[in-house]
Scaffold this motif. Structure first.
Motif, PDB file in Angstrom:
ATOM      1  N   THR A  47       0.833  -1.206   0.000  1.00 49.03           N
ATOM      2  CA  THR A  47       0.000   0.000   0.000  1.00 49.03           C
ATOM      3  C   THR A  47       0.866   1.254   0.000  1.00 49.03           C
ATOM      4  N   TRP A  48       0.209   2.380  -0.118  1.00 46.80           N
ATOM      5  CA  TRP A  48       0.935   3.668  -0.108  1.00 46.80           C
ATOM      6  C   TRP A  48       1.624   3.876   1.229  1.00 46.80           C
ATOM      7  N   LEU A  49       1.135   3.152   2.278  1.00 44.58           N
ATOM      8  CA  LEU A  49       1.766   3.259   3.595  1.00 44.58           C
ATOM      9  C   LEU A  49       2.847   2.196   3.797  1.00 44.58           C
ATOM     10  N   GLY A  50       3.085   1.395   2.739  1.00 41.16           N
ATOM     11  CA  GLY A  50       4.150   0.404   2.826  1.00 41.16           C
ATOM     12  C   GLY A  50       3.717  -0.927   3.431  1.00 41.16           C
ATOM     13  N   GLN A  51       2.400  -1.150   3.584  1.00 33.57           N
ATOM     14  CA  GLN A  51       1.902  -2.400   4.179  1.00 33.57           C
ATOM     15  C   GLN A  51       1.592  -3.428   3.094  1.00 33.57           C
ATOM     16  N   PRO A  52       1.839  -4.738   3.397  1.00 31.59           N
ATOM     17  CA  PRO A  52       1.412  -5.778   2.448  1.00 31.59           C
ATOM     18  C   PRO A  52      -0.117  -5.830   2.366  1.00 31.59           C
ATOM     19  N   TRP A  53      -0.631  -6.104   1.202  1.00 32.49           N
ATOM     20  CA  TRP A  53      -2.077  -5.963   0.944  1.00 32.49           C
ATOM     21  C   TRP A  53      -2.397  -6.758  -0.295  1.00 32.49           C
ATOM     22  N   HIS A  54      -3.644  -7.190  -0.448  1.00 34.08           N
ATOM     23  CA  HIS A  54      -4.071  -7.694  -1.756  1.00 34.08           C
ATOM     24  C   HIS A  54      -5.526  -7.334  -1.976  1.00 34.08           C
ATOM     25  N   ILE A  55      -5.962  -7.459  -3.213  1.00 32.60           N
ATOM     26  CA  ILE A  55      -7.321  -7.033  -3.558  1.00 32.60           C
ATOM     27  C   ILE A  55      -8.308  -7.835  -2.721  1.00 32.60           C
ATOM     28  N   GLY A  56      -9.226  -7.141  -2.047  1.00 34.25           N
ATOM     29  CA  GLY A  56     -10.173  -7.806  -1.153  1.00 34.25           C
ATOM     30  C   GLY A  56      -9.871  -7.526   0.311  1.00 34.25           C
ATOM     31  N   CYS A  57      -8.625  -7.142   0.612  1.00 32.05           N
ATOM     32  CA  CYS A  57      -8.271  -6.768   1.988  1.00 32.05           C
ATOM     33  C   CYS A  57      -9.035  -5.504   2.382  1.00 32.05           C
ATOM     34  N   PRO A  58      -9.273  -5.314   3.684  1.00 38.88           N
ATOM     35  CA  PRO A  58      -9.893  -4.050   4.089  1.00 38.88           C
ATOM     36  C   PRO A  58      -8.941  -2.876   3.830  1.00 38.88           C
ATOM     37  N   GLY A  59      -9.508  -1.683   3.814  1.00 37.96           N
ATOM     38  CA  GLY A  59      -8.682  -0.486   3.610  1.00 37.96           C
ATOM     39  C   GLY A  59      -8.360  -0.264   2.143  1.00 37.96           C
ATOM     40  N   LYS A  60      -7.548   0.756   1.911  1.00 43.16           N
ATOM     41  CA  LYS A  60      -7.238   1.143   0.534  1.00 43.16           C
ATOM     42  C   LYS A  60      -5.757   0.990   0.236  1.00 43.16           C
ATOM     43  N   ALA A  61      -5.454   0.669  -1.008  1.00 40.79           N
ATOM     44  CA  ALA A  61      -4.057   0.525  -1.405  1.00 40.79           C
ATOM     45  C   ALA A  61      -3.422   1.883  -1.673  1.00 40.79           C
ATOM     46  N   ALA A  62      -4.216   2.798  -2.205  1.00 40.13           N
ATOM     47  CA  ALA A  62      -3.680   4.122  -2.549  1.00 40.13           C
ATOM     48  C   ALA A  62      -4.396   5.184  -1.721  1.00 40.13           C
ATOM     49  N   HIS A  63      -3.707   6.278  -1.439  1.00 40.72           N
ATOM     50  CA  HIS A  63      -4.397   7.399  -0.793  1.00 40.72           C
ATOM     51  C   HIS A  63      -5.429   7.958  -1.782  1.00 40.72           C
TER      52      HIS A  63
END
Ligand code: GDP
Ligand code: PGA
Ligand code: MN
Ligand code: MN
Length: 625
Positions: free
Chosen positions: A388-404
């Motif tokens: 993510t933009w905050l540097g966290q591992p993530w994938h589509i379907g995870c809560p929250g947003k990948a980009a600000h």
């Protein structure tokens, strides 16, 4: 036998020149730079030349430090993650300073805070700046950026010189403006807009630096001195706060110059539409930040036979020529676009513009070295790992947003596949229509047309929109954003409205004025209008009105609205036309009253009387119904 060459190290005061030639700069520039050096105390001075080698050097430095990451999937594309506290324009810390308060802001009702610009007295501003600027570049390089807003040599263009201690800012300025040593020649002994920017993080660093993005969110200030044509920005590296050619110069300072010189500096895109019959029109459109300018400017038309070309996506400088025709230029050289929502379906021309030589700020990154943001789900390999933009591992379907939500792409306009061949024409392009709009979830029809120039000015003065992530606002409240200029006004908004009214002269061909709304919702909260490429259907109607087709419009209290069936909806599936075009009586009665009360309290006696009169007429028409 060998000759000894003496290398003379140039200095300004005691500060050495890391690059460039100080001695041959225009005299006024030398004086300005000497002042900047004395004030900011940088460790060195770097006079930029805009060359490709210079860009490589700056990018190399930023990669080494970790401010930029190479996006390996493309050629010369980079990701930048900022300090998470420095992601948008900060309107509450943006000020205009003039000797007379009412040159900057209107006479607001007593006890009311001005919503149309923030004035600070020269004395108070001096105190604020004295707390911040002395020594603010200590231990850092001061980059000197000569730039031109508008094509080099155009009579409509203006020159600025920005100093900054951020090489990210330098990199973006190189994309967004024309940075060139030719600027020094063009400038000669003339005046220029003086731009001083600092991240506000001198060495040794006092606060914890996040993401290799030194900044100073607590002390941000963006100060404008229209009378001195000067801008001082401190503490933030976010585009609208730090690329001073853009909002600060091309809108706030330029609106003042435009008033004095009789032209217009507006928060508008400029686009060309060629109809199936082969006739070309240019229109400009003002929507508040994150309300669809970039998308409209590059629209991919869903109706056959239409061709769209882009001149600019954010700012227009426009002037009536000697024949009375309004001509506009795009003062910028790049696009600084909202990333989320941008994809090959919504805006393929933007996507194709940023495949190389582009900078992505606060977006996510895919495991295969690509950019990612909300809206790209169908355009990345399924299941791919994302950071993510905050540097966290993530994938589509995870809560929250990948980009600000206010993450941005910065790319050269010249890379846009539909950039207009005349986008750098020094004369500009002739404007036939001006369109206002905003995010209006209820009440406001897809399109309507002003009955006169003054009526159009009134419509512009009443522009409202849902708040977006482009500034520090929270939630989806509907805010006034008159002329889409609320955050960008450089002088008293009442005087600005008068300036617009005064532009109308008998020997001038006044553009027709329209209002559009792509964002009306149905009872289930879904958009009533598909938007994007289908907006061509609305433009088509607008152009037929520009050509004077009286058979496609009917009278209403808000202006001319499309006669049922006059907008081409072929191939669209079910569209609730009645809801899309309805003018709910109670809504408009309330809205007219609310707008009048807003202008009364915010612009008061400075608002031209005709604006009040036209609003009263509108209200009366609804009362009668
Ligand atoms: P700008 O900041 O005014 O240039 O606005 P953009 O063109 O960047 O758009 C801002 C956001 O609005 C993006 O997320 C777009 O996807 C979205 N948007 C733009 N045009 C439309 C439209 O016609 N309909 C809808 N529903 N969304 C749009
Ligand atoms: P936008 O430009 O209008 O494309 O969002 C940036 C801004 O206005 O802050
Ligand atoms: Mn903008
Ligand atoms: Mn935009």
């Amino acid at each position: 036998v060998y000759e000894v060459h003496e290398i003379v190290v140039q200095k300004v005061g005691h500060v050495p020149l890391a690059k460039g030639d100080f001695t041959h700069l225009p005299k006024k520039v030398k004086i300005f730079l000497a002042h900047c050096v004395q004030l900011c105390k940088p460790r060195g001075i770097y006079i930029c030349d805009g060359s490709a080698e210079e860009a490589d050097e700056i990018i190399h430095k930023l990669l080494e430090r970790g401010t930029l990451t190479r996006l390996t999937k493309y050629k010369n594309n980079y990701l930048c993650r900022t300090d998470p506290d420095d992601v948008a324009r900060v309107e509450s810390k943006t000020f205009i300073t003039t000797a007379n308060k009412y040159d900057s802001v209107p006479h607001v009702r007593e006890g009311v805070k001005s919503a149309l610009g923030c004035w600070m007295s020269p004395e108070d501003m001096k105190v604020e700046l004295d707390h911040r600027f002395p020594g603010c570049m200590s231990g850092r390089m001061m980059y000197v950026i000569p730039f031109c807003m508008g094509p080099l040599g155009s009579p409509l263009s203006k020159i600025g010189v920005q100093v900054t201690d951020s090489n990210y800012v330098l990199l973006c300025m190189r994309v967004m403006t024309r940075v060139s040593p030719k600027v020094w020649e063009l400038l000669g002994d003339d005046d220029f807009v003086k731009c001083i920017h600092s991240m506000g993080c001198p060495r040794p660093v006092q606060r914890r630096v996040k993401n290799h993005w030194p900044c100073n969110p607590e002390k941000v200030i963006i100060a404008h001195f229209p009378e001195e044509r000067k801008i001082k920005s401190f503490g933030s590296g976010y585009g609208g706060n730090s690329l001073l050619g853009k909002k600060c110069f091309a809108l706030r300072i330029a609106s003042v110059i435009a008033r004095d010189e009789g032209w217009m500096a507006e928060h508008m895109l400029i686009m060309s539409i060629t109809t199936p019959k082969g006739k070309e029109y240019f229109v400009s459109a003002a929507f508040p930040s994150a309300c669809g300018k970039t998308n409209l400017a590059m629209l991919n038309p869903s109706l056959p036979g239409f061709r769209i070309q882009c001149v600019g996506d954010d700012i227009a400088w426009m002037k009536f020529d000697e024949k009375g025709v309004l001509h506009g230029i795009n003062p910028e050289a790049g696009f600084f676009g909202v990333a989320p929502g941008t994809n090959m379906k919504t805006n393929p021309n933007a996507v194709l513009s940023f495949q190389e030589n582009s900078i992505f700020t606060n977006v996510g990154e895919t495991a295969d070295g690509g950019y990612f943001w909300e809206g790209l789900e169908d355009e990345v390999p399924p299941g791919i790992g994302i950071t993510t933009w905050l540097g966290q591992p993530w994938h589509i379907g995870c809560p929250g947003k990948a980009a600000h939500p206010n993450s941005r792409f910065t790319c050269p306009a010249s890379q846009c596949p539909i950039i207009h061949p005349k986008w750098e024409d020094p004369k500009g392009v002739p404007i036939s229509a001006i369109i206002f709009g905003g995010r209006r979830p209820t009440g406001v029809p897809l399109v309507f047309e002003a009955k006169s120039w003054a009526h159009g000015v009134m419509i512009g003065a009443c522009v409202k929109s849902e708040a977006t992530a482009a500034a520090e606002f929270q939630g989806k409240t509907i805010m006034h954003d008159p002329m889409a200029m609320r955050p960008f006004m450089g002088y008293n908004f009442g005087h600005y409205l008068q300036h617009w009214l005064d532009l109308e002269k008998p020997d001038r061909k006044m553009p027709k004025i329209f209002h559009v709304n792509w964002f009306r919702l149905d009872n289930n909260g879904r958009f009533l209008w598909p938007g994007f490429g289908d907006n061509i259907r609305v433009l088509d109607w607008i152009l037929r009105r520009v050509d004077g087709d009286a058979s496609i419009a009917v009278d209403s209290p808000v202006g001319w609205i499309p006669k049922k069936g006059s907008i081409d909806l072929s191939g669209l599936g079910s569209i609730n036309e009645d809801e899309l075009f309805s003018l709910p009586h109670d809504y408009w009665l309330e809205d007219s009253r609310e707008s009048r009360s807003f202008l009364k309290s915010q612009v008061g006696p400075d608002c031209p009387p005709i604006i009040y009169r036209l609003l009263e007429d509108q209200e009366a028409a609804f009362v009668k119904q």
